[in-house]
Design a protein around this motif. Structure first.
Motif, PDB file in Angstrom:
ATOM      1  N   PRO A 182      35.055  63.266  62.759  1.00  0.00           N
ATOM      2  CA  PRO A 182      36.291  62.547  63.051  1.00  0.00           C
ATOM      3  C   PRO A 182      37.280  63.359  63.889  1.00  0.00           C
ATOM      4  N   VAL A 183      37.015  64.639  64.055  1.00  0.00           N
ATOM      5  CA  VAL A 183      37.919  65.493  64.836  1.00  0.00           C
ATOM      6  C   VAL A 183      37.168  66.017  66.068  1.00  0.00           C
ATOM      7  N   ASN A 184      37.850  65.990  67.222  1.00  0.00           N
ATOM      8  CA  ASN A 184      37.255  66.605  68.412  1.00  0.00           C
ATOM      9  C   ASN A 184      36.985  68.065  68.094  1.00  0.00           C
ATOM     10  N   THR A 185      35.827  68.550  68.459  1.00  0.00           N
ATOM     11  CA  THR A 185      35.354  69.834  67.936  1.00  0.00           C
ATOM     12  C   THR A 185      35.825  71.067  68.689  1.00  0.00           C
ATOM     13  N   SER A 186      36.544  70.903  69.802  1.00  0.00           N
ATOM     14  CA  SER A 186      37.011  72.098  70.496  1.00  0.00           C
ATOM     15  C   SER A 186      38.255  71.807  71.321  1.00  0.00           C
ATOM     16  N   SER A 187      39.064  72.833  71.491  1.00  0.00           N
ATOM     17  CA  SER A 187      40.246  72.753  72.343  1.00  0.00           C
ATOM     18  C   SER A 187      40.654  74.164  72.747  1.00  0.00           C
ATOM     19  N   TYR A 188      41.548  74.252  73.695  1.00  0.00           N
ATOM     20  CA  TYR A 188      42.085  75.534  74.151  1.00  0.00           C
ATOM     21  C   TYR A 188      43.591  75.564  73.926  1.00  0.00           C
TER      22      TYR A 188
ATOM     23  N   GLY B 223      39.186  77.227  63.754  1.00  0.00           N
ATOM     24  CA  GLY B 223      38.858  78.646  63.765  1.00  0.00           C
ATOM     25  C   GLY B 223      38.752  79.171  65.181  1.00  0.00           C
ATOM     26  N   CYS B 224      39.020  80.457  65.316  1.00  0.00           N
ATOM     27  CA  CYS B 224      38.872  81.110  66.609  1.00  0.00           C
ATOM     28  C   CYS B 224      38.434  82.552  66.391  1.00  0.00           C
ATOM     29  N   VAL B 225      37.827  83.112  67.433  1.00  0.00           N
ATOM     30  CA  VAL B 225      37.359  84.497  67.404  1.00  0.00           C
ATOM     31  C   VAL B 225      37.814  85.154  68.697  1.00  0.00           C
ATOM     32  N   ASN B 226      38.394  86.352  68.602  1.00  0.00           N
ATOM     33  CA  ASN B 226      38.806  87.032  69.831  1.00  0.00           C
ATOM     34  C   ASN B 226      37.651  87.836  70.414  1.00  0.00           C
ATOM     35  N   ASN B 227      37.887  88.478  71.540  1.00  0.00           N
ATOM     36  CA  ASN B 227      36.829  89.229  72.225  1.00  0.00           C
ATOM     37  C   ASN B 227      36.320  90.413  71.433  1.00  0.00           C
ATOM     38  N   CYS B 228      37.035  90.801  70.396  1.00  0.00           N
ATOM     39  CA  CYS B 228      36.605  91.928  69.560  1.00  0.00           C
ATOM     40  C   CYS B 228      35.874  91.455  68.311  1.00  0.00           C
ATOM     41  N   GLY B 229      35.656  90.130  68.195  1.00  0.00           N
ATOM     42  CA  GLY B 229      34.933  89.592  67.048  1.00  0.00           C
ATOM     43  C   GLY B 229      35.810  89.326  65.841  1.00  0.00           C
ATOM     44  N   GLU B 230      37.133  89.484  65.981  1.00  0.00           N
ATOM     45  CA  GLU B 230      38.026  89.209  64.866  1.00  0.00           C
ATOM     46  C   GLU B 230      38.216  87.704  64.759  1.00  0.00           C
TER      47      GLU B 230
ATOM     48  N   GLY C  82      49.563  81.732  67.470  1.00  0.00           N
ATOM     49  CA  GLY C  82      50.466  82.877  67.375  1.00  0.00           C
ATOM     50  C   GLY C  82      50.398  83.771  68.596  1.00  0.00           C
ATOM     51  N   ASN C  83      49.737  83.286  69.656  1.00  0.00           N
ATOM     52  CA  ASN C  83      49.566  84.103  70.856  1.00  0.00           C
ATOM     53  C   ASN C  83      49.808  83.245  72.089  1.00  0.00           C
ATOM     54  N   ASP C  84      50.883  83.539  72.817  1.00  0.00           N
ATOM     55  CA  ASP C  84      51.158  82.777  74.028  1.00  0.00           C
ATOM     56  C   ASP C  84      50.818  83.561  75.292  1.00  0.00           C
ATOM     57  N   ASP C  85      50.120  84.691  75.130  1.00  0.00           N
ATOM     58  CA  ASP C  85      49.724  85.529  76.268  1.00  0.00           C
ATOM     59  C   ASP C  85      48.308  85.252  76.747  1.00  0.00           C
ATOM     60  N   THR C  86      47.481  84.669  75.877  1.00  0.00           N
ATOM     61  CA  THR C  86      46.060  84.498  76.173  1.00  0.00           C
ATOM     62  C   THR C  86      45.625  83.080  75.835  1.00  0.00           C
ATOM     63  N   ILE C  87      44.823  82.459  76.690  1.00  0.00           N
ATOM     64  CA  ILE C  87      44.240  81.161  76.367  1.00  0.00           C
ATOM     65  C   ILE C  87      43.133  81.406  75.344  1.00  0.00           C
ATOM     66  N   ILE C  88      43.203  80.686  74.245  1.00  0.00           N
ATOM     67  CA  ILE C  88      42.272  80.904  73.137  1.00  0.00           C
ATOM     68  C   ILE C  88      41.472  79.633  72.872  1.00  0.00           C
ATOM     69  N   PHE C  89      40.157  79.769  72.771  1.00  0.00           N
ATOM     70  CA  PHE C  89      39.255  78.669  72.435  1.00  0.00           C
ATOM     71  C   PHE C  89      39.285  78.468  70.924  1.00  0.00           C
ATOM     72  N   VAL C  90      39.553  77.243  70.488  1.00  0.00           N
ATOM     73  CA  VAL C  90      39.626  76.915  69.065  1.00  0.00           C
ATOM     74  C   VAL C  90      38.575  75.859  68.754  1.00  0.00           C
ATOM     75  N   GLU C  91      37.812  76.088  67.696  1.00  0.00           N
ATOM     76  CA  GLU C  91      36.815  75.120  67.239  1.00  0.00           C
ATOM     77  C   GLU C  91      37.348  74.402  66.012  1.00  0.00           C
TER      78      GLU C  91
ATOM     79  N   ASP D 173      52.114  77.854  75.137  1.00  0.00           N
ATOM     80  CA  ASP D 173      52.898  78.158  73.940  1.00  0.00           C
ATOM     81  C   ASP D 173      52.021  78.664  72.796  1.00  0.00           C
ATOM     82  N   GLY D 174      50.722  78.820  73.054  1.00  0.00           N
ATOM     83  CA  GLY D 174      49.804  79.296  72.017  1.00  0.00           C
ATOM     84  C   GLY D 174      49.339  78.206  71.067  1.00  0.00           C
ATOM     85  N   ILE D 175      49.545  76.938  71.440  1.00  0.00           N
ATOM     86  CA  ILE D 175      49.189  75.806  70.584  1.00  0.00           C
ATOM     87  C   ILE D 175      47.929  75.129  71.115  1.00  0.00           C
ATOM     88  N   ALA D 176      46.934  74.958  70.238  1.00  0.00           N
ATOM     89  CA  ALA D 176      45.724  74.200  70.567  1.00  0.00           C
ATOM     90  C   ALA D 176      45.833  72.842  69.885  1.00  0.00           C
TER      91      ALA D 176
END
Length: 124
Positions: A73-79, A106-113, A48-57, A83-86
């Motif tokens: 069975p799933v690769n454990t991380s992506s960015y 799951g992902c966590v932003n710099n504010c811990g959300e 839901g965010n195309d302004d920031t690269i987000i690390f997704v586990e 377009d905001g799609i990992a």
């Protein structure tokens, strides 16, 4: 401002299996390809965010025991992309036929959300 580097406070991670539709109960179905060791499909999380690269586990409720080593069975991380799609890859093994995987991202932003979403996939 300490929140200067936080992305949108309204985090809404949404996982899906591109090219597949959910059944009436909200489950995805994938067919195991006979004669192969694994069957692969892409899984994706819309941040839901195309302004920031987000690390997704990524994680799965099922693991595969290969010579005494448990494998996810799933690769454990992506960015996320522009377009905001990992995107990650899910590779299921033959013993998973008849099982239901719960794949969670799951992902966590710099504010811990934190934002978490999951989907159920039946291997047939």
């Amino acid at each position: 401002d300490e929140n200067e580097y936080c992305w949108d406070d309204d985090i809404n991670l949404n996982v899906s299996l591109p090219g597949y539709n959910k059944d009436n109960n909200g489950y995805y179905h994938i067919d195991f390809l006979e004669g192969y060791v694994q069957t692969f499909v892409n899984v994706q999380a819309d941040t839901g965010n195309d302004d920031t690269i987000i690390f997704v586990e990524w994680m799965s409720n099922l693991l595969y025991n290969y010579q005494g080593t448990l494998l996810s069975p799933v690769n454990t991380s992506s960015y996320s992309n522009d377009d905001g799609i990992a995107i990650s890859v899910l590779g299921v093994w033959e013993p998973f036929i008849g099982d239901t995987l719960v794949v969670t991202a799951g992902c966590v932003n710099n504010c811990g959300e934190q934002s978490i979403d999951s989907m159920k996939i039946i291997v047939e």
